[in-house]
Scaffold this active site. Sequence first.
Site, mmCIF file in Angstrom:
data_model
loop_
_atom_site.group_PDB
_atom_site.id
_atom_site.type_symbol
_atom_site.label_atom_id
_atom_site.label_comp_id
_atom_site.label_asym_id
_atom_site.label_seq_id
_atom_site.Cartn_x
_atom_site.Cartn_y
_atom_site.Cartn_z
ATOM 1 C CG HIS A 116 -2.065 0.948 1.087
ATOM 2 N ND1 HIS A 116 -1.979 2.286 1.380
ATOM 3 C CD2 HIS A 116 -3.324 0.728 0.627
ATOM 4 C CE1 HIS A 116 -3.131 2.860 1.115
ATOM 5 N NE2 HIS A 116 -3.967 1.947 0.657
ATOM 6 C CG ASP A 125 -8.584 -4.388 -2.643
ATOM 7 O OD1 ASP A 125 -9.793 -4.256 -2.396
ATOM 8 O OD2 ASP A 125 -7.883 -3.503 -3.147
HETATM 9 N N1 CMC Z 1 4.176 -7.645 -4.778
HETATM 10 C C1 CMC Z 1 5.510 -7.595 -4.977
HETATM 11 N N2 CMC Z 1 6.263 -6.472 -4.844
HETATM 12 C C2 CMC Z 1 5.600 -5.347 -4.528
HETATM 13 C C3 CMC Z 1 4.218 -5.331 -4.307
HETATM 14 C C4 CMC Z 1 3.502 -6.519 -4.444
HETATM 15 N N3 CMC Z 1 2.187 -6.546 -4.257
HETATM 16 N N4 CMC Z 1 3.837 -4.071 -3.995
HETATM 17 C C5 CMC Z 1 4.940 -3.322 -4.021
HETATM 18 N N5 CMC Z 1 6.023 -4.096 -4.330
HETATM 19 C C6 CMC Z 1 7.411 -3.651 -4.412
HETATM 20 C C7 CMC Z 1 7.661 -2.879 -5.689
HETATM 21 O O1 CMC Z 1 8.112 -3.726 -6.723
HETATM 22 C C8 CMC Z 1 8.697 -1.869 -5.256
HETATM 23 O O2 CMC Z 1 9.937 -2.524 -5.234
HETATM 24 P P1 CMC Z 1 11.305 -1.673 -5.542
HETATM 25 O O3 CMC Z 1 11.390 -0.630 -4.467
HETATM 26 O O4 CMC Z 1 12.378 -2.695 -5.473
HETATM 27 O O5 CMC Z 1 11.102 -1.076 -6.904
HETATM 28 C C9 CMC Z 1 8.323 -1.550 -3.819
HETATM 29 O O6 CMC Z 1 7.600 -2.707 -3.346
HETATM 30 C C10 CMC Z 1 7.426 -0.324 -3.669
HETATM 31 O O7 CMC Z 1 6.304 -0.498 -4.553
HETATM 32 P P2 CMC Z 1 5.672 0.658 -5.398
HETATM 33 O O8 CMC Z 1 4.938 0.076 -6.561
HETATM 34 O O9 CMC Z 1 6.704 1.703 -5.696
HETATM 35 O O10 CMC Z 1 4.660 1.247 -4.335
HETATM 36 P P3 CMC Z 1 3.427 2.184 -4.615
HETATM 37 O O11 CMC Z 1 3.152 2.878 -3.352
HETATM 38 O O12 CMC Z 1 3.658 3.010 -5.825
HETATM 39 O O13 CMC Z 1 2.226 1.150 -4.985
HETATM 40 C C11 CMC Z 1 0.508 -0.448 -4.705
HETATM 41 C C12 CMC Z 1 1.304 0.693 -4.057
HETATM 42 C C13 CMC Z 1 -0.693 -0.776 -3.823
HETATM 43 C C14 CMC Z 1 -0.036 0.010 -6.080
HETATM 44 C C15 CMC Z 1 1.432 -1.691 -4.854
HETATM 45 O O14 CMC Z 1 1.846 -2.132 -3.588
HETATM 46 C C16 CMC Z 1 0.746 -2.829 -5.621
HETATM 47 O O15 CMC Z 1 0.791 -2.845 -6.852
HETATM 48 N N6 CMC Z 1 0.108 -3.798 -4.894
HETATM 49 C C17 CMC Z 1 -0.638 -4.839 -5.536
HETATM 50 C C18 CMC Z 1 -2.006 -4.304 -5.976
HETATM 51 C C19 CMC Z 1 -2.947 -4.090 -4.807
HETATM 52 O O16 CMC Z 1 -3.089 -4.930 -3.933
HETATM 53 N N7 CMC Z 1 -3.632 -2.943 -4.816
HETATM 54 C C20 CMC Z 1 -4.623 -2.585 -3.802
HETATM 55 C C21 CMC Z 1 -4.181 -1.450 -2.962
HETATM 56 S S1 CMC Z 1 -5.174 -1.216 -1.482
HETATM 57 C C22 CMC Z 1 -6.770 -0.824 -1.990
HETATM 58 C C23 CMC Z 1 -6.910 0.302 -2.924
HETATM 59 O O17 CMC Z 1 -6.094 1.210 -3.022
HETATM 60 O O18 CMC Z 1 -7.915 0.314 -3.585
#
Ligand code: CMC
Length: 430
Positions: A307, A365
Amino acid sequence: MSDKTYTLTAPDGRSAELPAMSGTVGPDVVNIGSLYKQLGIFTYDPGFVSTGSCESEITFIDGNEGVLMYRGYPVEQLAEHSHFVEVCYLLLNGVLPTADELDQFTDSIRRHTMLNESLLRFYNGFHHDAHPMAMVSGVVGSMSAFYHDSTDITNPKHREIFAHRIIAKLPTIAAAAYKHSIGQPFIYPRNDLDYCSNILNMFFGVPAEPYQIDPIAAEALDLLFILHADHEQNCSTSTVRMAASSSANPYSAIAAGISALWGPAHGGANEAVLEMLEEIGDRKNIEKYVAKAKDKNDPFRLMGFGHRVYKNFDPRATIIREMCHKVLKNLGQTDSPLFELALELEQVALKDEYFIEKNLYPNVDFYSGIIYRALGIPTSMFTVMFAIGRAVGWVAHWDEMISEPGRRISRPRQLYTGSDKRDYAPIEKR
Ligand code: CMC
């Protein structure tokens, strides 16, 4: 406003004094509104990682401590003692209602559940396999062509009717999308039922026979809606604020929010989690999928994990996990291989160095789909259910923004990296 200022010094020695602002709780923010005037530079923060886009009194999150409060009330207390319609009143009005206020509000939500018949005919234009989110966003956007008595955004009464219509009609719109996808007749709303029982009746009732509403299922839905009701400046809410900042028709701003919610990085994750669990299929495959999630050359991510704000447990996920146990037990579905798989996947990920180091915890989720599945709601409808719960948050933020004195259109700037000026070449010379 706080009495602190931050000074930003440019390489040529000029400096800008930037005032800090303090909220009720949470970190200060630096007001950079005068930066361009003072130094001729913009800030750069793609994805708004360090940027507050507005001032708001609605919801507070402390991502490090795993805290979520609506209007100051911890979500755990609301989940335990309140119900969704009361939470809607709280989010919209800022205070808990008296008994009379709640009666009046509930009555108004009940009486706005029907759709204009012409809107119902829109569904015939969709192919049977259209994704329900496409139908829901299309029909909500089309409300802007119908309800002209609630679109004067400067009139508080219009704003109130608009808010009540969105909260009341979204379940009817969602149920119609579901019924269209399975080829069953639409079931009209019943105003003698409470909010969630009415939803179950519209989803699962048929004209040919009476439908028994399960109070346990209604209670589970109600709790999920409370947990989804608002989450401050998330992607879809920010989309609603941005679209509406041009004074756009409010129904179309909500349709924009629904479209933003659909993405798998946001509300679409609940659908993606179930698909992922089904793909993993068996606990023996968990290690393989966790390895895929960690592999930078593999686009696979553990859906329902991570998140932007929570770097600790998402408090909503903790409540929903507990609720899974209760709902599955009460519905007589204690043997749920998908829930068992999800619990095990969570344990493996929480012990894994990659997930620990990056503070990746289950989010809202991760478990919600297991409950929707147990209630008989198809996977393609999961994000629609999220939208029903979140609608009140969108409307509350919309109203807060529209009522702001000195409101301005949202218009970010950019770092331009395209071509410098060049002269047009006639086609024969290219
Ligand atoms: N699985 C594997 N690695 C992950 C995941 C994951 N679910 N989420 C983040 N990472 C890694 C990502 O690869 C990155 O690694 P590095 O620093 O080495 O590049 C690091 O963690 C930070 O991730 P980010 O994508 O830069 O973080 P963000 O804040 O931009 O994205 C997120 C947040 C929720 C979009 C992301 O964690 C994600 O894609 N999660 C899976 C989708 C998900 O469950 N979404 C629902 C979010 S909660 C409800 C809502 O918002 O509606």
